[in-house]
Write a protein that holds these residues in place. Structure first.
Motif, PDB file in Angstrom:
ATOM      1  N   LEU A  22       0.751  -1.047   0.163  1.00 57.01           N
ATOM      2  CA  LEU A  22      -0.235  -0.164  -0.138  1.00 57.01           C
ATOM      3  C   LEU A  22       0.779   1.307   0.026  1.00 57.01           C
ATOM      4  N   LEU A  23       2.086   1.563  -0.189  1.00 57.69           N
ATOM      5  CA  LEU A  23       3.161   2.097   0.531  1.00 57.69           C
ATOM      6  C   LEU A  23       3.056   3.001  -0.537  1.00 57.69           C
ATOM      7  N   PRO A  24       2.820   2.660  -2.458  1.00 56.24           N
ATOM      8  CA  PRO A  24       2.528   3.856  -3.276  1.00 56.24           C
ATOM      9  C   PRO A  24       1.508   4.522  -3.122  1.00 56.24           C
ATOM     10  N   ALA A  25       0.034   3.900  -3.034  1.00 55.65           N
ATOM     11  CA  ALA A  25      -0.715   4.657  -2.989  1.00 55.65           C
ATOM     12  C   ALA A  25      -0.841   5.606  -1.402  1.00 55.65           C
ATOM     13  N   ALA A  26      -0.382   5.097  -0.844  1.00 54.33           N
ATOM     14  CA  ALA A  26      -0.451   6.036   0.281  1.00 54.33           C
ATOM     15  C   ALA A  26       0.473   6.821   0.126  1.00 54.33           C
ATOM     16  N   LEU A  27       1.683   7.159  -0.386  1.00 53.22           N
ATOM     17  CA  LEU A  27       2.481   8.295  -1.138  1.00 53.22           C
ATOM     18  C   LEU A  27       1.856   8.719  -1.869  1.00 53.22           C
ATOM     19  N   LEU A  28       1.174   8.306  -2.426  1.00 50.90           N
ATOM     20  CA  LEU A  28       0.484   9.623  -3.818  1.00 50.90           C
ATOM     21  C   LEU A  28      -0.746   9.934  -2.668  1.00 50.90           C
ATOM     22  N   PHE A  29      -1.027   9.731  -2.321  1.00 51.18           N
ATOM     23  CA  PHE A  29      -2.418  10.452  -1.273  1.00 51.18           C
ATOM     24  C   PHE A  29      -2.336  11.506  -0.689  1.00 51.18           C
ATOM     25  N   PHE A  30      -0.869  11.040   0.314  1.00 50.61           N
ATOM     26  CA  PHE A  30       0.231  12.105   1.358  1.00 50.61           C
ATOM     27  C   PHE A  30       0.388  13.267   0.245  1.00 50.61           C
ATOM     28  N   ASN A  31       1.685  12.748  -1.066  1.00 51.13           N
ATOM     29  CA  ASN A  31       1.281  14.175  -1.867  1.00 51.13           C
ATOM     30  C   ASN A  31       1.036  15.009  -2.354  1.00 51.13           C
ATOM     31  N   VAL A  32      -0.825  14.464  -2.864  1.00 48.12           N
ATOM     32  CA  VAL A  32      -2.285  14.825  -2.964  1.00 48.12           C
ATOM     33  C   VAL A  32      -2.789  16.324  -1.240  1.00 48.12           C
ATOM     34  N   GLY A  33      -2.233  15.689  -0.145  1.00 45.02           N
ATOM     35  CA  GLY A  33      -2.454  16.429   0.558  1.00 45.02           C
ATOM     36  C   GLY A  33      -1.555  17.742   1.025  1.00 45.02           C
ATOM     37  N   VAL A  34      -0.416  17.322   0.284  1.00 43.52           N
ATOM     38  CA  VAL A  34       0.841  18.619   0.966  1.00 43.52           C
ATOM     39  C   VAL A  34       0.444  19.540  -0.840  1.00 43.52           C
ATOM     40  N   GLU A  35       0.087  18.933  -1.409  1.00 38.36           N
ATOM     41  CA  GLU A  35      -0.515  19.420  -2.813  1.00 38.36           C
ATOM     42  C   GLU A  35      -1.147  20.603  -2.343  1.00 38.36           C
ATOM     43  N   ILE A  36      -2.118  20.230  -2.127  1.00 37.18           N
ATOM     44  CA  ILE A  36      -3.467  21.041  -1.616  1.00 37.18           C
ATOM     45  C   ILE A  36      -3.064  21.728  -0.748  1.00 37.18           C
ATOM     46  N   GLY A  37      -2.461  21.417   0.754  1.00 40.98           N
ATOM     47  CA  GLY A  37      -2.014  22.243   1.054  1.00 40.98           C
ATOM     48  C   GLY A  37      -1.659  23.896   1.003  1.00 40.98           C
ATOM     49  N   GLN A  38      -0.218  23.253  -0.283  1.00 44.22           N
ATOM     50  CA  GLN A  38       0.741  24.518  -0.047  1.00 44.22           C
ATOM     51  C   GLN A  38       0.007  25.332  -1.086  1.00 44.22           C
ATOM     52  N   LEU A  39      -0.638  24.723  -2.003  1.00 37.92           N
ATOM     53  CA  LEU A  39      -1.622  25.155  -3.013  1.00 37.92           C
ATOM     54  C   LEU A  39      -2.377  26.204  -2.489  1.00 37.92           C
ATOM     55  N   ALA A  40      -3.481  26.104  -1.474  1.00 33.98           N
ATOM     56  CA  ALA A  40      -4.329  26.863  -0.300  1.00 33.98           C
ATOM     57  C   ALA A  40      -3.647  27.660   0.449  1.00 33.98           C
ATOM     58  N   PHE A  41      -2.144  27.798   0.174  1.00 33.53           N
ATOM     59  CA  PHE A  41      -1.263  29.003   1.474  1.00 33.53           C
ATOM     60  C   PHE A  41      -0.812  30.067   0.393  1.00 33.53           C
TER      61      PHE A  41
END
Lengths: 326, 207
Positions: free
Chosen positions: A258-277
């Protein structure tokens, strides 16, 4: 002139004493609970990382067919399948990592947070749509949390925006930062690279000091490295910050498949937060221009000194930890 | 029937507005820390939203020269209110006082009265002191007061700056008579804000 210097000193003192107090980005209060299957349907529970509030105070609820009396949990022939809840996650404990180690097959990990206090244990079969949905929900949120609590990452992005201001150059710069931290996050998560956390955190603080110095140079009319090649600086330091992001995932003990998927979702979350900022900062810069509420000429360097001072404070603190550990 | 429905709707809206007070942001505190708890705490109270928006609309409609000082005055006032309010018991100001501020701001906006920089700053400071004191309720025994205060001040700064700039951009005072309707629209917002204040005040007095 003396008054200005005095005000500058007071503001710097204010900035250094005010910000670093609580904005430690990665001091998450995590507890780790492990359930190891000792015979079919019978588990032994153990806190491998004691939560801040004490394990005895954690309100842990297991599926209805299971009987829990720590350290023993009996689930019968049905096995450990169903919801596990911790309802009293609070200010002193932000998340609990739950590790299930079955008799056969790979161990599985779940993250219980205050926002999502229930996890569904999915059994040892192949991942289902529900598994993916739960994984996405957990790790996108974890990514958003991580970036929004990561004052050092946000301060670096703020410094980049301050230098590049807006337009396509900013879009390219932020994209380069994203590519940089995504690449190193993936490499670190898959074990291709590994850097000790303490020196890494000191390097991250130093990258913000660098950006602060670059802002000062720019305001003095000098052409710094970031002003000329913002994408290169953003990409380069993005690699460093990405390894920092990976350290947030490292302790979670994710199942390998599950690591690749978790990594992808984690990165998506980071990008959402960064974009909002980024959107918020750009909106505020636009608002200040519209209101003509700009810093006076003598105060143009204040943001750079504030960013640099806070980052230097972090750097010295983190360097002391590195030297203390050596 | 229509009048009865209208009255019921008004009472329901007033009840919702008044009942919005006790909500808190402890879930945010647990998840994202006390800085975000402070920043998002005003969102849990509709009175903050309406009053901050009204102040931003008023300042923005008066122009950049008058309004820009609020970028500093509102957050600093919120900080002062947060720390000093509990000492003087200012947080106990009831919903009638909040409703009164809404009516006052709404009427000033609707009447299109020109206010100087100093009176505008005084109004903003008074409002910020009261709302800062009210927001002190969100500080629990385990809350980091400094982080909560920083979050609240940042939220106040962002909200007032963006609202003023958006109002100014919408109003376009330099564009000539063809955009006069925009000024009327902003003044109409003032009458709605005053009406909300009246409903809240009436409901608070009746209950």
């Amino acid at each position: 002139m003396t008054l200005r210097r005095l005000m500058l000193a007071a503001l710097l003192l204010f900035a250094t004493s005010f910000l670093p107090h609580g904005l430690h980005a990665h001091e998450a209060s995590l507890g780790v609970l492990e359930f190891r299957e000792v015979r079919p349907g019978a588990f032994v529970g153990r806190w491998t990382m004691e939560p801040a509030i004490g394990s005895a105070h954690v309100d842990l609820r297991v599926p209805k067919h299971c009987f829990l009396r720590m350290p023993e949990m009996l689930c019968g022939a049905k096995g450990l399948v169903g919801p596990i809840t911790i309802s009293n996650l609070g200010a002193n404990m932000s998340a609990v990592l739950l590790k299930i180690i079955p008799l056969t097959g790979e161990s599985r990990s779940y993250t219980i947070t205050t926002a999502y206090p229930v996890v569904s244990i999915l059994g040892a079969g192949a991942p289902t749509l529900q598994t993916w949905a739960e994984l996405a929900r957990t790790y996108v949120n974890y990514g958003i949390d991580h970036i929004l609590l990561g004052a050092d990452h946000l301060l670096f992005v703020l410094g980049l925006i301050w230098i590049v201001r807006g337009g396509w150059r900013l879009a390219k710069t932020i994209t380069a930062f994203t590519l940089g931290h995504s690449a190193s996050l993936a490499a670190a998560a898959f074990g291709l690279i590994g850097i000790p956390e303490r020196p890494l955190n000191a390097c991250i603080a130093l990258s913000i000091v660098f950006v602060g110095v670059e802002i000062v140079k720019q305001r003095r009319g000098e052409s710094g490295l970031t002003a000329r090649y913002p994408w290169a600086v953003a990409g380069g330091f993005g690699l460093v910050h990405g390894i920092g992001f990976a350290s947030a995932l490292a302790g979670l003990g994710l199942e390998h498949r599950l690591l690749p998927a978790a990594l992808l979702f984690f990165n998506v979350g980071v990008e959402i937060g960064q974009l909002a900022f980024v959107v918020l900062v750009l909106a505020l810069l636009w608002a200040h221009r519209r209101l003509n509420a700009v810093l006076p000429r003598w105060g143009e360097l204040l943001p750079a000194y504030a960013i640099g001072s806070v980052a230097m404070f972090w750097f010295i603190g983190r360097l002391v930890r590195v030297l203390g550990a050596a | 029937m229509r009048r009865l429905l209208g009255r019921r709707t008004c009472v329901a809206i007033a009840a919702l507005l008044t009942a919005a007070g006790p909500a808190d942001a402890h879930i945010v505190a647990a998840r994202l820390g006390d800085f975000y708890a402070g920043a998002l705490h005003p969102l849990t109270d509709l009175q903050d939203l309406v009053l901050w928006t009204a102040l931003g609309l008023l300042a923005g409609s008066l122009g950049a020269a008058q309004g820009r000082w609020l970028v500093l005055v509102l957050p600093l006032g919120l900080l002062a209110g947060l720390f000093l309010g509990p000492v003087f018991g200012a947080g106990a100001l009831g919903p009638v006082a909040n409703a009164g501020m809404m009516v006052g701001l709404g009427l000033l906006l609707a009447a299109g009265i020109h206010i100087g920089t100093a009176p505008l700053c005084a109004i903003a400071l008074g409002l910020a002191l009261v709302r800062g004191a009210v927001n002190a309720d969100g500080i629990g025994p385990e809350t980091n007061r400094l982080l909560f205060a920083a979050g609240l001040a940042c939220a106040g700064y962002a909200a007032i700056t963006l609202t003023m700039a958006l109002t100014l951009a919408f109003r376009r005072p330099d564009a000539g008579p063809s955009t006069a309707w925009r000024g009327i629209a902003i003044r109409a917002c003032g009458s709605w804000i005053a009406a909300i204040g009246l409903m809240m005040g009436g409901f608070a007095l009746a209950s």
